[in-house]
Design an enzyme around this catalytic site. Structure first.
Site, PDB file in Angstrom:
ATOM      1  N   ASP A   7      55.896   0.661  44.259  1.00  0.00           N
ATOM      2  CA  ASP A   7      56.982   1.628  44.263  1.00  0.00           C
ATOM      3  C   ASP A   7      56.362   2.976  44.630  1.00  0.00           C
ATOM      4  O   ASP A   7      55.154   3.176  44.487  1.00  0.00           O
ATOM      5  CB  ASP A   7      57.621   1.669  42.874  1.00  0.00           C
ATOM      6  CG  ASP A   7      58.974   2.357  42.867  1.00  0.00           C
ATOM      7  OD1 ASP A   7      59.495   2.703  43.938  1.00  0.00           O
ATOM      8  OD2 ASP A   7      59.520   2.530  41.760  1.00  0.00           O
ATOM      9  N   ASP A   9      58.017   6.623  44.077  1.00  0.00           N
ATOM     10  CA  ASP A   9      58.272   7.705  43.129  1.00  0.00           C
ATOM     11  C   ASP A   9      57.939   7.274  41.704  1.00  0.00           C
ATOM     12  O   ASP A   9      58.485   6.308  41.188  1.00  0.00           O
ATOM     13  CB  ASP A   9      59.724   8.161  43.227  1.00  0.00           C
ATOM     14  CG  ASP A   9      60.054   8.708  44.610  1.00  0.00           C
ATOM     15  OD1 ASP A   9      59.153   9.231  45.280  1.00  0.00           O
ATOM     16  OD2 ASP A   9      61.234   8.600  45.022  1.00  0.00           O
ATOM     17  N   ARG A 100      68.847  -2.194  48.329  1.00  0.00           N
ATOM     18  CA  ARG A 100      68.585  -1.213  47.269  1.00  0.00           C
ATOM     19  C   ARG A 100      68.119  -1.932  46.007  1.00  0.00           C
ATOM     20  O   ARG A 100      68.798  -2.784  45.471  1.00  0.00           O
ATOM     21  CB  ARG A 100      69.838  -0.393  46.965  1.00  0.00           C
ATOM     22  CG  ARG A 100      69.611   0.673  45.904  1.00  0.00           C
ATOM     23  CD  ARG A 100      70.893   1.474  45.644  1.00  0.00           C
ATOM     24  NE  ARG A 100      70.759   2.256  44.454  1.00  0.00           N
ATOM     25  CZ  ARG A 100      70.085   3.395  44.358  1.00  0.00           C
ATOM     26  NH1 ARG A 100      69.495   3.881  45.423  1.00  0.00           N
ATOM     27  NH2 ARG A 100      70.002   4.043  43.221  1.00  0.00           N
TER      28      ARG A 100
END
Length: 191
Positions: A7, A9, A100
């Protein structure tokens, strides 16, 4: 092939007050880029999978996202590391797309692009959504206690919402220590 899907962030860069919307706002988590370089040196291909709904909301454009990632790549290169590719979802939550996270679309795209399967894939992140998106791949799941998970203790049981079998680590550096010890030895792919 050994493939690590990270990932962005909260795992590679510090969380901002909202969206990271400019290169100036992108600041690496201490030790994260060094950890990526160590994974590379241990034979891991590293790819990023990230939700970027700021694009869909018009908070920044694709050119700005490219500039943010260019900064990340430059800083990593100075440490002798690399991220092979960045896969991102530009959609907002209301669009209910398949890419998403926690939907599996990005993870499936990466798996298919690299031809990696199951235990060849390591997935690490600081959010449950990132690991939920990968849970059906049969991948090695690793949570890092940075970003959204900075309040968690890696020695404690994970709260509800994390996929079964997720291992917890204090940081991406601690994960790199686990996967690719500094003495040069590396653990087998199937953990």
């Amino acid at each position: 092939m050994k493939l690590a899907i990270l990932d962005r962030d909260g795992t590679l860069n510090a969380l901002g007050d909202g969206f990271i919307a400019s290169p100036d706002e992108w600041v690496p988590v201490p030790g994260a880029l060094e950890a990526v370089a160590r994974l590379n040196h241990a034979g891991w291909h590293v790819v990023v999978a990230t939700n970027q709904p700021g694009l869909g909301r018009g908070l920044f454009d694709a050119q700005t996202l490219v500039a943010i990632h260019a900064k990340m790549h430059r800083q990593l290169a100075t440490l002798g590391g690399r991220i092979d590719a960045v896969f991102y979802c530009p959609h907002t939550e209301s669009e209910q797309c398949h890419c998403r996270k926690p939907a599996p679309g990005l993870m499936e795209q990466i798996r298919d692009r690299y031809g990696a399967e199951g235990q060849e894939i390591l997935v690490a992140g600081s959010s449950a959504a990132h690991l939920q998106a990968a849970s059906e791949l049969g991948a090695q799941l690793h949570m890092v206690c940075t970003g959204r998970s900075a309040h968690l203790d890696p020695r404690q049981s994970l709260p509800p919402g994390w996929p079964a079998g997720t291992r917890a680590h204090a940081s991406l550096g601690a994960l790199a220590d686990f996967i690719a010890p500094q003495n040069g030895a590396s653990l087998p792919v199937a953990l």
